[in-house]
Scaffold this active site. Structure first.
Site, PDB file in Angstrom:
ATOM      1  CG  HIS A   1      -7.464   9.411 -12.588  1.00  0.00           C
ATOM      2  ND1 HIS A   1      -7.613   9.401 -10.968  1.00  0.00           N
ATOM      3  CD2 HIS A   1      -6.588   8.172 -12.724  1.00  0.00           C
ATOM      4  CE1 HIS A   1      -6.620   8.850 -11.000  1.00  0.00           C
ATOM      5  NE2 HIS A   1      -5.630   8.274 -11.586  1.00  0.00           N
TER       6      HIS A   1
ATOM      7  CG  ASP B   1      -8.324   4.725 -15.847  1.00  0.00           C
ATOM      8  OD1 ASP B   1      -7.409   4.903 -16.150  1.00  0.00           O
ATOM      9  OD2 ASP B   1      -8.589   3.640 -16.818  1.00  0.00           O
TER      10      ASP B   1
ATOM     11  CG  ASP C   1      -2.382  -0.439  -0.104  1.00  0.00           C
ATOM     12  OD1 ASP C   1      -2.716   0.018  -1.267  1.00  0.00           O
ATOM     13  OD2 ASP C   1      -0.856  -1.269  -0.463  1.00  0.00           O
TER      14      ASP C   1
ATOM     15  CG  HIS D   1      -7.035   5.999   1.911  1.00  0.00           C
ATOM     16  ND1 HIS D   1      -7.340   4.785   0.470  1.00  0.00           N
ATOM     17  CD2 HIS D   1      -5.891   5.950   1.060  1.00  0.00           C
ATOM     18  CE1 HIS D   1      -6.934   3.991   0.358  1.00  0.00           C
ATOM     19  NE2 HIS D   1      -5.302   4.440   0.448  1.00  0.00           N
TER      20      HIS D   1
ATOM     21  CD  GLN E   1      -6.369   9.107  -6.920  1.00  0.00           C
ATOM     22  OE1 GLN E   1      -6.073  10.626  -6.984  1.00  0.00           O
ATOM     23  NE2 GLN E   1      -6.049   8.111  -7.321  1.00  0.00           N
TER      24      GLN E   1
ATOM     25  CG  ASN F   1      -1.441   9.681  -1.980  1.00  0.00           C
ATOM     26  OD1 ASN F   1      -0.713  10.031  -0.995  1.00  0.00           O
ATOM     27  ND2 ASN F   1      -2.297   8.402  -2.885  1.00  0.00           N
TER      28      ASN F   1
ATOM     29  NE  ARG G   1      -8.034  -0.088  -1.717  1.00  0.00           N
ATOM     30  CZ  ARG G   1      -7.167   0.074  -1.539  1.00  0.00           C
ATOM     31  NH1 ARG G   1      -6.059  -0.199  -0.382  1.00  0.00           N
ATOM     32  NH2 ARG G   1      -6.573   1.203  -2.773  1.00  0.00           N
TER      33      ARG G   1
ATOM     34  CD  GLU H   1      -4.201   0.822  -4.238  1.00  0.00           C
ATOM     35  OE1 GLU H   1      -4.274   2.179  -5.242  1.00  0.00           O
ATOM     36  OE2 GLU H   1      -3.345   0.305  -3.536  1.00  0.00           O
TER      37      GLU H   1
END
Length: 584
Positions: free
Chosen positions: A314, A311, A258, A381, A383, A386, A256, A291
């Site tokens: 969110h 999205d 970043d 991690h 969402q 932060n 993945r 990402e």
């Protein structure tokens, strides 16, 4: 087939029959010495393009570093392991010394992926993760994704402050212990994925500028400083080889990447992906995930498998919590319509103006992409971590709402991702933690507190000190004392259904559209690859909503009798219903 794997790198130290060859790119200098611990420094031979090379009869396990003309000693930027953290000695590693038990493992196809993201330190290191694997496999997880493991300052860090991208952090364990972890996963039928960071280096221990300043750009900056200059072939090779290193030498099944939106030369992504797929063994499944907060779909037309779908997160978060601050303002209006769009097409923003970005357009069309192009999630991690206090969704939303959203996530034909602790209804936070020292520790602490001072929800509250050991300790997930067993049973039920009824039918799946059916509700439909039709109805409101009656054989219902109500034209509160009509 060989049971030993290694990758010959352009950079770093390579064990061979004639000894160990050291290669170091330092174009800013005319002289560099190789410093072997307990030995005399040796002058290295320089080529016209700034490469320094020497071969010495030193074995695996030898400690070394490079000495610059001004006396500064620096670790190998391609160090395979460190003795004494990021400022210490690099260690010569013979990658082919490890004998793989599951050497014949070929991986799993992407449509079978159910990803579980975890922080290695929170599990007690590589050995601790290995001990947890049987439980995760039993639950129905098929892919474990490690947050970055590259060497970072100190013993506690998320991993995104790394400065030595080839070196597993000694706080987690040795290279052999990491390989043993991956070996064990493969024996259990689990894929192993790794989060890698190629858009910046951390603020402590980045020595590259002292010997290769052109590695960074002066005319372009990111939130972390001068942008890495991906126009240079040496820079491209450094990171492309790093991707190959983890995939070929450590046998990870995927990476993945970043924040690739911070890589200015985005063509490197496609170049790297093509190189990876050309290098892996025939028949082996290797997966690349990005990402990219810009919602750009262009890379997904080639050798990249998927992107994280913020999205989806969110929309669900706004529906369950009612939050509107920050980027959540982009989802405050017509939220159910946006839920329908993310279910049907992946991205919500496909070129529309973003209120959070002052009207700047965000995203590109995504409705034509495969459903597996989207890695969707309720938590990760970022969402959680932060947020000022690392709040999990379990502490912000009704349990029934979280369970309904979980059912939707695990039954739609996107690739679902779970964050550690979700499966046991953990309410422990996931805080931002570091192990910096001195002025940097003070700057990180104060910067973190200043960042959240403008948010009404955190006004007057003391944001946890990232450098305090208790901040890390508080972030280790713990099962909910009352809900853990039931939540795990729900995950197992859903993942068993997914493996048996959904995943085999995902290749070739296409959306048949979705529509909002209430303030917090939507119905979505797909024709799966074998012609079966999947219908999913989701209501995240605490009130029932009227809908057109649903029809089709029942696959799952949140509560007994919920599907009967839906067939009669009412979708109960906090409910997910899935219907699957198989082809004749």
């Amino acid at each position: 087939m060989s049971d030993a794997f290694g990758l010959d790198l352009t950079f770093g130290a390579a064990c061979g029959e004639a000894g160990t060859t050291f290669r170091f790119w330092a174009p800013a200098h005319q002289q560099v010495r190789l410093d072997i611990r307990d030995g005399e420094p040796v002058a290295m031979e320089r080529s016209a393009d700034g490469w320094f090379t020497t071969t010495l009869p030193v074995p695996a396990g030898a400690r070394y570093r490079f000495q610059l003309p001004d006396g500064l000693t620096v670790p190998d930027p391609a160090s395979r392991f460190q003795d004494g953290d990021i400022h210490g000695w690099s260690v010569v590693v013979d990658p082919r010394a490890y004998r793989w038990r599951a050497a014949a493992w070929k991986g799993r196809p992407w449509h079978e992926a159910v990803v579980y993201e975890l922080h290695v330190g929170a599990f007690g290191g590589f050995k601790g993760v290995a001990e947890a694997l049987p439980r995760l496999a039993e639950l129905g997880i098929t892919a474990v994704q490690l947050m970055p493991i590259n060497d970072v300052p100190g013993a506690r860090n998320w991993g995104y402050d790394g400065v030595l991208p080839y070196a597993p952090d000694e706080a987690f364990g040795t290279p052999e212990e990491l390989k043993a972890l991956i070996d064990r996963a493969h024996e259990l039928g689990l894929m192993m994925m790794l989060d890698v960071v190629y858009n910046h280096f951390g603020p402590d221990g980045n020595y590259i500028g002292s010997y290769a300043p052109t590695f960074f750009r002066e005319d372009l900056h990111t939130p972390w400083g001068g942008a890495i200059d991906f126009r240079l072939p040496e820079v491209r090779a450094f990171f492309t080889e790093n991707a190959l290193y983890w995939l070929m030498e450590y046998r990870f099944d995927g990476l993945r990447f970043d924040a690739v939106h911070a890589i200015s030369e985005s063509d490197w992504i496609d170049e790297m992906a093509a190189t990876v797929h050309a290098a892996v063994e025939p028949g082996r499944h290797v997966h690349l995930v990005l990402e990219n907060e810009h919602n750009e779909q262009s890379h997904l037309a080639g050798d990249v498998d998927a992107q994280w779908n913020d999205d989806f997160h969110h929309v669900i978060h706004v529906l369950l919590t009612g939050e509107r601050e920050g980027y959540y303002e982009d989802y405050a209006e017509d939220t159910a319509g946006k839920l329908a769009r993310t279910l049907a097409e992946g991205f919500v923003y496909q070129g529309e103006p973003s209120p959070h970005l002052d009207g700047k357009r965000r995203g590109t069309p995504s409705g034509h992409l495969a459903t597996t192009s989207f890695v969707s999630f309720l938590q990760n991690h970022d969402q959680i971590g932060n947020r000022a206090f690392g709040d999990r969704l379990t502490t912000l939303a009704p349990a029934k709402g979280v369970e309904a959203a979980t059912a939707a996530l695990l039954l739609i034909p996107h690739v679902p991702m779970i964050f550690m602790g979700e499966e046991v209804a953990s309410e422990t936070p996931f805080l931002f933690f570091t192990d910096h020292q001195g002025e940097l520790a003070d700057a990180v602490r104060e910067g973190r507190r200043k960042e959240f001072s403008k948010f009404a929800a955190f006004a007057g509250a003391e944001v946890p000190d990232p450098n305090a050991p208790k901040t890390f300790e508080a972030s280790i997930p713990k099962p909910h004392p009352e809900r853990a067993e039931a939540r795990s049973a729900l995950f197992k039920t859903l993942l068993t259904l997914r493996a048996a009824e959904i995943a085999p039918r995902i290749p070739g799946a296409r959306s048949d559209g979705a529509e909002a059916v209430g303030p917090k509700a939507a119905v979505a439909r797909w024709t799966l690859g074998d012609g079966a039709r999947l219908t999913l109805a989701l209501n995240l409101d605490d009130k029932a909503v009227k809908i057109a009656g649903l029809a089709g054989p029942l696959l799952f219902e949140s509560d007994l009798g919920a599907s009967d109500s839906a067939r009669a034209g009412e979708l109960p509160a906090f409910t997910t219903i899935a219907l699957l009509e198989t082809a004749a």
